[in-house]
Design a protein around this motif. Structure first.
Motif, PDB file in Angstrom:
ATOM      1  N   GLY A   1      -9.989  -2.229  10.386  1.00  0.00           N
ATOM      2  CA  GLY A   1      -9.801  -1.509   9.220  1.00  0.00           C
ATOM      3  C   GLY A   1      -8.441  -1.025   9.302  1.00  0.00           C
ATOM      4  N   GLY A   2      -7.845  -1.305   8.498  1.00  0.00           N
ATOM      5  CA  GLY A   2      -6.138  -0.362   8.062  1.00  0.00           C
ATOM      6  C   GLY A   2      -6.583   1.335   8.737  1.00  0.00           C
TER       7      GLY A   2
ATOM      8  N   ILE B   1     -14.939  -1.619  -1.096  1.00  0.00           N
ATOM      9  CA  ILE B   1     -14.682  -3.352  -2.009  1.00  0.00           C
ATOM     10  C   ILE B   1     -13.453  -4.079  -1.615  1.00  0.00           C
ATOM     11  N   HIS B   2     -13.064  -3.935  -0.512  1.00  0.00           N
ATOM     12  CA  HIS B   2     -11.915  -4.265   0.532  1.00  0.00           C
ATOM     13  C   HIS B   2     -12.682  -5.666   1.260  1.00  0.00           C
ATOM     14  N   ASP B   3     -11.963  -6.982   1.245  1.00  0.00           N
ATOM     15  CA  ASP B   3     -12.644  -7.354   2.262  1.00  0.00           C
ATOM     16  C   ASP B   3     -11.730  -8.753   2.744  1.00  0.00           C
TER      17      ASP B   3
ATOM     18  N   THR C   1     -10.842   5.638   3.109  1.00  0.00           N
ATOM     19  CA  THR C   1     -11.924   6.826   3.921  1.00  0.00           C
ATOM     20  C   THR C   1     -13.084   6.763   3.420  1.00  0.00           C
TER      21      THR C   1
ATOM     22  N   GLY D   1       0.741  -1.207  -0.009  1.00  0.00           N
ATOM     23  CA  GLY D   1       0.176   0.286  -0.201  1.00  0.00           C
ATOM     24  C   GLY D   1       0.678   0.894   0.235  1.00  0.00           C
TER      25      GLY D   1
ATOM     26  N   THR E   1      -7.271  -2.271  14.474  1.00  0.00           N
ATOM     27  CA  THR E   1      -6.717  -2.748  13.300  1.00  0.00           C
ATOM     28  C   THR E   1      -6.623  -3.838  13.724  1.00  0.00           C
TER      29      THR E   1
ATOM     30  N   SER F   1     -16.424  -3.425   7.978  1.00  0.00           N
ATOM     31  CA  SER F   1     -14.939  -3.218   7.389  1.00  0.00           C
ATOM     32  C   SER F   1     -14.372  -2.285   6.907  1.00  0.00           C
TER      33      SER F   1
ATOM     34  N   LEU G   1     -11.603  -0.054   4.241  1.00  0.00           N
ATOM     35  CA  LEU G   1     -10.357   0.192   4.014  1.00  0.00           C
ATOM     36  C   LEU G   1      -9.912   1.561   3.251  1.00  0.00           C
TER      37      LEU G   1
ATOM     38  N   GLY H   1     -19.263   2.210  -1.797  1.00  0.00           N
ATOM     39  CA  GLY H   1     -18.357   2.646  -1.054  1.00  0.00           C
ATOM     40  C   GLY H   1     -16.624   1.857  -1.455  1.00  0.00           C
TER      41      GLY H   1
ATOM     42  N   ALA I   1      -7.678  -7.972  13.348  1.00  0.00           N
ATOM     43  CA  ALA I   1      -9.830  -9.143  14.107  1.00  0.00           C
ATOM     44  C   ALA I   1      -9.385 -10.279  15.905  1.00  0.00           C
TER      45      ALA I   1
HETATM   46  C1  B12 Z   1      -5.064  -5.196  -1.216  1.00  0.00           C
HETATM   47  C2  B12 Z   1      -5.738  -4.095  -1.795  1.00  0.00           C
HETATM   48  C3  B12 Z   1      -6.572  -3.864  -2.544  1.00  0.00           C
HETATM   49  C4  B12 Z   1      -7.436  -4.680  -3.388  1.00  0.00           C
HETATM   50  C5  B12 Z   1      -8.362  -5.265  -2.313  1.00  0.00           C
HETATM   51  C6  B12 Z   1      -8.411  -7.190  -2.896  1.00  0.00           C
HETATM   52  C7  B12 Z   1      -9.634  -7.052  -1.810  1.00  0.00           C
HETATM   53  N1  B12 Z   1     -10.149  -8.091  -2.187  1.00  0.00           N
HETATM   54  O1  B12 Z   1      -9.809  -6.881  -0.170  1.00  0.00           O
HETATM   55  C8  B12 Z   1      -7.793  -4.196  -4.754  1.00  0.00           C
HETATM   56  C9  B12 Z   1      -6.721  -4.320  -5.603  1.00  0.00           C
HETATM   57  C10 B12 Z   1      -9.106  -4.774  -5.391  1.00  0.00           C
HETATM   58  C11 B12 Z   1      -7.831  -2.433  -4.329  1.00  0.00           C
HETATM   59  C12 B12 Z   1      -8.341  -1.697  -4.185  1.00  0.00           C
HETATM   60  C13 B12 Z   1      -8.706  -0.284  -4.163  1.00  0.00           C
HETATM   61  N2  B12 Z   1      -7.780   0.281  -3.340  1.00  0.00           N
HETATM   62 CO1  B12 Z   1      -6.588  -0.755  -2.211  1.00  0.00          CO
HETATM   63  N3  B12 Z   1      -5.200  -1.748  -0.896  1.00  0.00           N
HETATM   64  C14 B12 Z   1      -5.501  -2.930  -0.231  1.00  0.00           C
HETATM   65  C15 B12 Z   1      -3.734  -2.637   0.444  1.00  0.00           C
HETATM   66  C16 B12 Z   1      -2.671  -2.817  -0.461  1.00  0.00           C
HETATM   67  C17 B12 Z   1      -4.239  -4.415   1.437  1.00  0.00           C
HETATM   68  C18 B12 Z   1      -5.186  -4.033   2.096  1.00  0.00           C
HETATM   69  C19 B12 Z   1      -5.283  -5.427   2.921  1.00  0.00           C
HETATM   70  O2  B12 Z   1      -5.714  -6.297   2.201  1.00  0.00           O
HETATM   71  N4  B12 Z   1      -4.975  -5.564   4.516  1.00  0.00           N
HETATM   72  C20 B12 Z   1      -4.250  -6.785   4.529  1.00  0.00           C
HETATM   73  C21 B12 Z   1      -6.167  -6.826   5.524  1.00  0.00           C
HETATM   74  C22 B12 Z   1      -5.919  -8.267   6.597  1.00  0.00           C
HETATM   75  O3  B12 Z   1      -5.340  -6.017   6.474  1.00  0.00           O
HETATM   76  P1  B12 Z   1      -6.870  -5.234   7.725  1.00  0.00           P
HETATM   77  O4  B12 Z   1      -8.362  -5.007   6.250  1.00  0.00           O
HETATM   78  O5  B12 Z   1      -6.666  -4.034   8.155  1.00  0.00           O
HETATM   79  O6  B12 Z   1      -7.598  -6.025   8.172  1.00  0.00           O
HETATM   80  C23 B12 Z   1      -6.887  -6.104   9.781  1.00  0.00           C
HETATM   81  C24 B12 Z   1      -7.910  -5.183  10.769  1.00  0.00           C
HETATM   82  O7  B12 Z   1      -8.040  -4.527  10.346  1.00  0.00           O
HETATM   83  C25 B12 Z   1      -8.778  -6.077  11.431  1.00  0.00           C
HETATM   84  N5  B12 Z   1     -10.065  -6.230  10.545  1.00  0.00           N
HETATM   85  C26 B12 Z   1      -9.866  -5.093   8.958  1.00  0.00           C
HETATM   86  N6  B12 Z   1     -12.051  -4.971   9.317  1.00  0.00           N
HETATM   87  C27 B12 Z   1     -12.219  -5.791  10.280  1.00  0.00           C
HETATM   88  C28 B12 Z   1     -13.782  -5.513  11.216  1.00  0.00           C
HETATM   89  C29 B12 Z   1     -13.622  -5.283  12.138  1.00  0.00           C
HETATM   90  C30 B12 Z   1     -15.242  -5.023  12.528  1.00  0.00           C
HETATM   91  C31 B12 Z   1     -13.580  -5.616  13.232  1.00  0.00           C
HETATM   92  C32 B12 Z   1     -13.562  -5.751  14.531  1.00  0.00           C
HETATM   93  C33 B12 Z   1     -11.741  -6.035  12.452  1.00  0.00           C
HETATM   94  C34 B12 Z   1     -11.243  -6.104  11.316  1.00  0.00           C
HETATM   95  O8  B12 Z   1      -9.020  -7.840  10.720  1.00  0.00           O
HETATM   96  C35 B12 Z   1      -7.806  -7.898   9.776  1.00  0.00           C
HETATM   97  C36 B12 Z   1      -6.597  -9.346  10.468  1.00  0.00           C
HETATM   98  O9  B12 Z   1      -5.659  -8.026  11.364  1.00  0.00           O
HETATM   99  C37 B12 Z   1      -4.122  -1.370   0.917  1.00  0.00           C
HETATM  100  C38 B12 Z   1      -2.981  -1.233   1.808  1.00  0.00           C
HETATM  101  C39 B12 Z   1      -2.997  -1.092   2.945  1.00  0.00           C
HETATM  102  N7  B12 Z   1      -2.244  -0.270   3.433  1.00  0.00           N
HETATM  103  O10 B12 Z   1      -3.844  -1.787   3.886  1.00  0.00           O
HETATM  104  C40 B12 Z   1      -4.197  -1.104  -0.440  1.00  0.00           C
HETATM  105  C41 B12 Z   1      -6.234   0.399   0.279  1.00  0.00           C
HETATM  106  C42 B12 Z   1      -6.262   0.166   1.322  1.00  0.00           C
HETATM  107  N8  B12 Z   1      -6.614   1.031  -1.558  1.00  0.00           N
HETATM  108  C43 B12 Z   1      -6.544   1.780  -1.255  1.00  0.00           C
HETATM  109  C44 B12 Z   1      -6.699   2.742  -2.712  1.00  0.00           C
HETATM  110  C45 B12 Z   1      -6.983   3.797  -2.580  1.00  0.00           C
HETATM  111  C46 B12 Z   1      -7.423   2.277  -3.080  1.00  0.00           C
HETATM  112  C47 B12 Z   1      -8.282   2.047  -4.703  1.00  0.00           C
HETATM  113  C48 B12 Z   1      -9.550   3.248  -4.538  1.00  0.00           C
HETATM  114  C49 B12 Z   1      -6.834   1.759  -5.558  1.00  0.00           C
HETATM  115  C50 B12 Z   1      -7.939   2.309  -6.889  1.00  0.00           C
HETATM  116  N9  B12 Z   1      -7.273   3.984  -7.376  1.00  0.00           N
HETATM  117  O11 B12 Z   1      -8.669   2.581  -7.831  1.00  0.00           O
HETATM  118  C51 B12 Z   1      -9.549   1.180  -5.085  1.00  0.00           C
HETATM  119  C52 B12 Z   1     -10.716   1.164  -4.070  1.00  0.00           C
HETATM  120  C53 B12 Z   1     -11.933   0.296  -4.492  1.00  0.00           C
HETATM  121  C54 B12 Z   1     -12.817   0.201  -3.439  1.00  0.00           C
HETATM  122  N10 B12 Z   1     -14.261   1.163  -3.590  1.00  0.00           N
HETATM  123  O12 B12 Z   1     -12.778  -0.251  -2.486  1.00  0.00           O
HETATM  124  C55 B12 Z   1      -5.853   3.031  -0.226  1.00  0.00           C
HETATM  125  C56 B12 Z   1      -6.949   4.104   0.476  1.00  0.00           C
HETATM  126  C57 B12 Z   1      -6.745   4.952   1.092  1.00  0.00           C
HETATM  127  C58 B12 Z   1      -7.624   6.176   1.403  1.00  0.00           C
HETATM  128  N11 B12 Z   1      -6.837   6.378   2.582  1.00  0.00           N
HETATM  129  O13 B12 Z   1      -8.303   6.205   2.304  1.00  0.00           O
HETATM  130  C59 B12 Z   1      -4.468   1.989   0.412  1.00  0.00           C
HETATM  131  C60 B12 Z   1      -4.863   2.573   1.989  1.00  0.00           C
HETATM  132  C61 B12 Z   1      -3.607   2.404  -0.394  1.00  0.00           C
HETATM  133  C62 B12 Z   1      -2.781   3.271  -0.171  1.00  0.00           C
HETATM  134  N12 B12 Z   1      -1.552   3.384   0.704  1.00  0.00           N
HETATM  135  O14 B12 Z   1      -3.158   4.335  -0.986  1.00  0.00           O
HETATM  136  N13 B12 Z   1      -7.310  -2.460  -2.958  1.00  0.00           N
END
Ligand code: B12
Length: 210
Positions: free
Chosen positions: A176-177, A98-100, A148, A46, A194, A144, A146, A96, A196
């Motif tokens: 979520g992140g 689609i991250h899952d 803003t 990211g 952040t 969840s 990811l 808004g 799970a």
């Molecule tokens: C993989 C990824 C994608 C994939 C997602 C695939 C999928 N099936 O999810 C794809 C390629 C589709 C994608 C698309 C986009 N992405 Co994206 N993506 C990422 C990336 C690299 C990793 C996210 C991830 O899966 N992390 C791993 C998981 C395991 O971590 P997590 O979600 O935080 O979950 C943990 C905890 O938070 C917790 N948790 C999660 N949810 C919940 C909920 C509850 C209730 C609880 C208790 C716990 C919990 O459990 C998990 C394990 O501990 C991030 C970078 C980053 N820094 O995170 C960017 C990021 C999230 N994406 C970003 C962007 C901008 C986009 C796009 C707009 C890009 C574009 N130009 O089209 C699109 C968005 C489309 C949309 N409308 O959603 C930005 C968001 C910026 C912001 N501030 O909003 C990021 C941060 C990258 C960046 N640094 O710029 N993306």
């Protein structure tokens, strides 16, 4: 080892990532610990996206690898599930967003700890959550996020729960992140994390640690 995993992720070496994970599993490392290392690796991807070094294609590639790792670890994470239900959790990634990947991990962990989870998927309209809450009668509602732009959707969903008279019957958790305590306050949720496993602990504590 964690740095090595990040190095493998950022060059999208799928086979080497899976080998690294398999070897560490065999060496007795905890699946949750491995998942957390992968989450750090995704953060590194990211960061490179943010600085313009990577494009959407790279995000997609990393997500594909992450999914394979999750699939590999899922069977181990979901093994120890108790039979008795500890409560119902309604989960969604809202309009808004689609991250899952993170949501799916939480769902697996909650189920492994005995919660019944209804997962509404991604890009879910806030009003849909209320319809499903009426049907499913959850004890917890989890969102969840990811990205803003999903924050207003979470705020709207909580406001709709309030309007429907459901707010006092459920605990609302967000994760979520990109979420922070300030976002929790903005959307009027009860809990934010952040991590799970912290979410699972919250549900266990709130349901009386049954
Ligand atoms: C993989 C990824 C994608 C994939 C997602 C695939 C999928 N099936 O999810 C794809 C390629 C589709 C994608 C698309 C986009 N992405 Co994206 N993506 C990422 C990336 C690299 C990793 C996210 C991830 O899966 N992390 C791993 C998981 C395991 O971590 P997590 O979600 O935080 O979950 C943990 C905890 O938070 C917790 N948790 C999660 N949810 C919940 C909920 C509850 C209730 C609880 C208790 C716990 C919990 O459990 C998990 C394990 O501990 C991030 C970078 C980053 N820094 O995170 C960017 C990021 C999230 N994406 C970003 C962007 C901008 C986009 C796009 C707009 C890009 C574009 N130009 O089209 C699109 C968005 C489309 C949309 N409308 O959603 C930005 C968001 C910026 C912001 N501030 O909003 C990021 C941060 C990258 C960046 N640094 O710029 N993306």
């Amino acid at each position: 080892m964690p740095q090595r995993l990040t190095d493998l992720f950022v060059v999208f070496n799928r086979d080497a990532v899976l080998e690294n994970i398999t070897a560490r599993l065999q060496a007795g490392e905890e699946p949750l610990h491995l998942l957390d290392d992968c989450r750090h690796a995704m953060t590194a991807v990211g960061e490179r996206f943010q600085t313009g070094e990577f494009f959407l294609a790279e995000l997609i590639l990393s997500a594909e690898i992450f999914k394979e790792v999750s699939n590999l670890l899922e069977t181990r994470l979901s093994r120890q599930g108790p039979a008795e239900s500890k409560g119902r959790v309604l989960m969604a990634t809202l309009r808004g967003d689609i991250h899952d990947l993170g949501k799916n991990i939480l769902v697996t962990l909650l189920r492994s700890q005995g919660f019944e989870v209804q997962d509404l998927g991604v890009d879910v309209p806030p009003a849909h959550v209320i319809d499903k809450a009426r049907e499913f009668q959850p004890h917890f509602v989890g969102f969840s996020a990811l990205i803003t732009t999903a924050f207003p959707s979470m705020k709207e969903a909580v406001a709709l729960l309030q309007e429907a008279g459901w707010r006092d019957r459920v605990k609302v958790m967000i994760g979520g992140g990109v979420t922070t305590p300030a976002v929790r306050d903005y959307v009027s949720a009860d809990f934010q994390t952040t991590d799970a496993m912290e979410g699972v602990s919250y549900c266990l504590n709130m349901s009386g640690g049954k």
